[in-house]
Design a protein around this motif. Sequence first.
Motif, PDB file in Angstrom:
ATOM      1  N   LEU A 166      -7.173   6.716  10.273  1.00 35.47           N
ATOM      2  CA  LEU A 166      -7.249   5.248  10.344  1.00 35.47           C
ATOM      3  C   LEU A 166      -8.235   4.704   9.328  1.00 35.47           C
ATOM      4  O   LEU A 166      -7.955   3.724   8.625  1.00 35.47           O
ATOM      5  N   ALA A 167      -9.380   5.342   9.251  1.00 32.81           N
ATOM      6  CA  ALA A 167     -10.415   4.849   8.343  1.00 32.81           C
ATOM      7  C   ALA A 167     -10.021   5.087   6.894  1.00 32.81           C
ATOM      8  O   ALA A 167     -10.239   4.221   6.037  1.00 32.81           O
ATOM      9  N   VAL A 201     -15.549   0.176   6.330  1.00 36.47           N
ATOM     10  CA  VAL A 201     -14.895  -0.563   5.237  1.00 36.47           C
ATOM     11  C   VAL A 201     -15.851  -1.615   4.686  1.00 36.47           C
ATOM     12  O   VAL A 201     -16.014  -1.757   3.470  1.00 36.47           O
ATOM     13  N   VAL A 208     -14.375   1.779  12.081  1.00 37.04           N
ATOM     14  CA  VAL A 208     -13.530   1.656  10.877  1.00 37.04           C
ATOM     15  C   VAL A 208     -13.931   0.390  10.116  1.00 37.04           C
ATOM     16  O   VAL A 208     -14.164   0.431   8.903  1.00 37.04           O
ATOM     17  N   ALA A 209     -14.022  -0.711  10.832  1.00 39.21           N
ATOM     18  CA  ALA A 209     -14.369  -1.985  10.199  1.00 39.21           C
ATOM     19  C   ALA A 209     -15.743  -1.929   9.548  1.00 39.21           C
ATOM     20  O   ALA A 209     -15.920  -2.399   8.417  1.00 39.21           O
ATOM     21  N   ARG A 211      -7.081   5.184   5.658  1.00 37.44           N
ATOM     22  CA  ARG A 211      -6.044   4.198   5.355  1.00 37.44           C
ATOM     23  C   ARG A 211      -6.645   2.806   5.130  1.00 37.44           C
ATOM     24  O   ARG A 211      -6.270   2.096   4.195  1.00 37.44           O
ATOM     25  N   ALA A 212      -7.602   2.443   5.988  1.00 36.43           N
ATOM     26  CA  ALA A 212      -8.232   1.127   5.876  1.00 36.43           C
ATOM     27  C   ALA A 212      -9.050   1.035   4.589  1.00 36.43           C
ATOM     28  O   ALA A 212      -9.071  -0.012   3.926  1.00 36.43           O
ATOM     29  N   PRO A 245     -12.168   1.044  16.567  1.00 38.23           N
ATOM     30  CA  PRO A 245     -11.907   0.146  15.443  1.00 38.23           C
ATOM     31  C   PRO A 245     -13.173  -0.442  14.832  1.00 38.23           C
ATOM     32  O   PRO A 245     -13.221  -0.686  13.621  1.00 38.23           O
ATOM     33  N   ALA A 252      -6.667   0.605   1.731  1.00 39.58           N
ATOM     34  CA  ALA A 252      -6.147  -0.770   1.736  1.00 39.58           C
ATOM     35  C   ALA A 252      -7.164  -1.725   1.133  1.00 39.58           C
ATOM     36  O   ALA A 252      -6.813  -2.761   0.568  1.00 39.58           O
ATOM     37  N   ASP A 253      -8.455  -1.335   1.245  1.00 43.94           N
ATOM     38  CA  ASP A 253      -9.519  -2.177   0.707  1.00 43.94           C
ATOM     39  C   ASP A 253      -9.840  -1.824  -0.748  1.00 43.94           C
ATOM     40  O   ASP A 253     -10.822  -2.312  -1.305  1.00 43.94           O
ATOM     41  N   GLN A 259       0.830  -1.195   0.000  1.00 46.73           N
ATOM     42  CA  GLN A 259       0.000   0.000   0.000  1.00 46.73           C
ATOM     43  C   GLN A 259       0.869   1.251   0.000  1.00 46.73           C
ATOM     44  O   GLN A 259       1.744   1.407   0.837  1.00 46.73           O
ATOM     45  N   ASP A 289      -9.644   5.510  19.856  1.00 48.76           N
ATOM     46  CA  ASP A 289      -9.906   4.809  18.599  1.00 48.76           C
ATOM     47  C   ASP A 289     -11.193   4.010  18.721  1.00 48.76           C
ATOM     48  O   ASP A 289     -11.504   3.500  19.792  1.00 48.76           O
TER      49      ASP A 289
END
Lengths: 284, 84
Positions: A62-63, A275, A271-272, A65-66, A268, A69-70, A11, A266
């Motif tokens: 964070l989000a 995504v 974020v999950a 970036r995630a 998470p 990445a997806d 990435q 955070d």
Amino acid sequence: MPDAVEAATVQPPPTPFFLPAGRRGRRFAIHHAPARRAARSAIVYLHPLAEEMNKSRRMAALAARALAADGHAVLQVDLYGCGDSEGDFAEAGWDDWVDDALAAMRWLQQSAPAAPVFWGLRAGCLVAAQAACAAPAPSALALWQPPLDGRTVLQQFLRVGAAARFGAGTVKEYLAEARQSLAGGREVEIAGYRLGRRLADGIEASRLAPCAGIRRVHWFELSMRPEAALPPASTAAIAAWTDAGVAVDAQLIAGPAFWQSAEIVDVPALVAATVHGLGDGDPA
Amino acid sequence: MMDLSAEVIRTLDDVLGLGGRSGTFSRATPLLGAVPELDSMAVVALMAALEDRLGVSFPDDEVDGATFATVGSLVDFVAARAGA
């Protein structure tokens, strides 16, 4: 859905740069290139107001970036007068912010001509919605803790100003003075931020409302209470969107209001969920 | 009244992210100016959370610094207005 032909790529790191915004100067932006050759969507992130922007930077990063990445292309942009962008917060206008969101999406689409998504947190949701309605192509919205109405946002922001002055009278007295100042075209100082009339009026007039340009909404709210459900006002708003023919998927995530917490936290799970939601099925 | 007090303290803990520190709170515990997490943003968030959880409203002409002086002053304010 993994593409067997796309080799697992390293990435790319997020790239900060200044996005030209015409005669109104430049905007600080961070580009998160997708971890695949063709982006599955083009996502522009719109931040919340004032201190909420600072407190939520980490979660946004964070989000972003995630999501990259997806396989999504993501652009975070600091709106006129905010963060590291040019301009004076006191001179900002709501329309400037909507223009910035549209300019950001035009820029992003140059390298990622994929389904546009406007993603916002708190007041950023209102900018996102208005931008999506004005955008040349149908878009989706990703909303983190959307306010239904700009009036609440302005009221809460003014209350912060009142709370910062506690000891010198009631909240009502402060609010009356603040509104009088704004109406007279004078700025109001709120915990270090200078709020001008143009922006106050623009915030107050903004609404989260369906329009032809919005096909799909991903709606996320947070609650610390295990037995909580989405507030009735949100449920009613979502029903109105659905009635207007928009596909809405709404979720309540267990977690703190990270945009206002004293310490940076955070979430998470948010974020999950984001995504997962944006990666699901039909991109628009 | 006991339940209300516990709910107010639990809300304080949640909104301010005290991580259970509120376990030591009593009516006399000073809040505004004493709890560092209670900044102006947190005050507004606290009002919104109490409004939402307890059905209490914080009318602007009745709220000032004294409301948030101690746990006791806050509980009393809420008790006088709760239960919509």
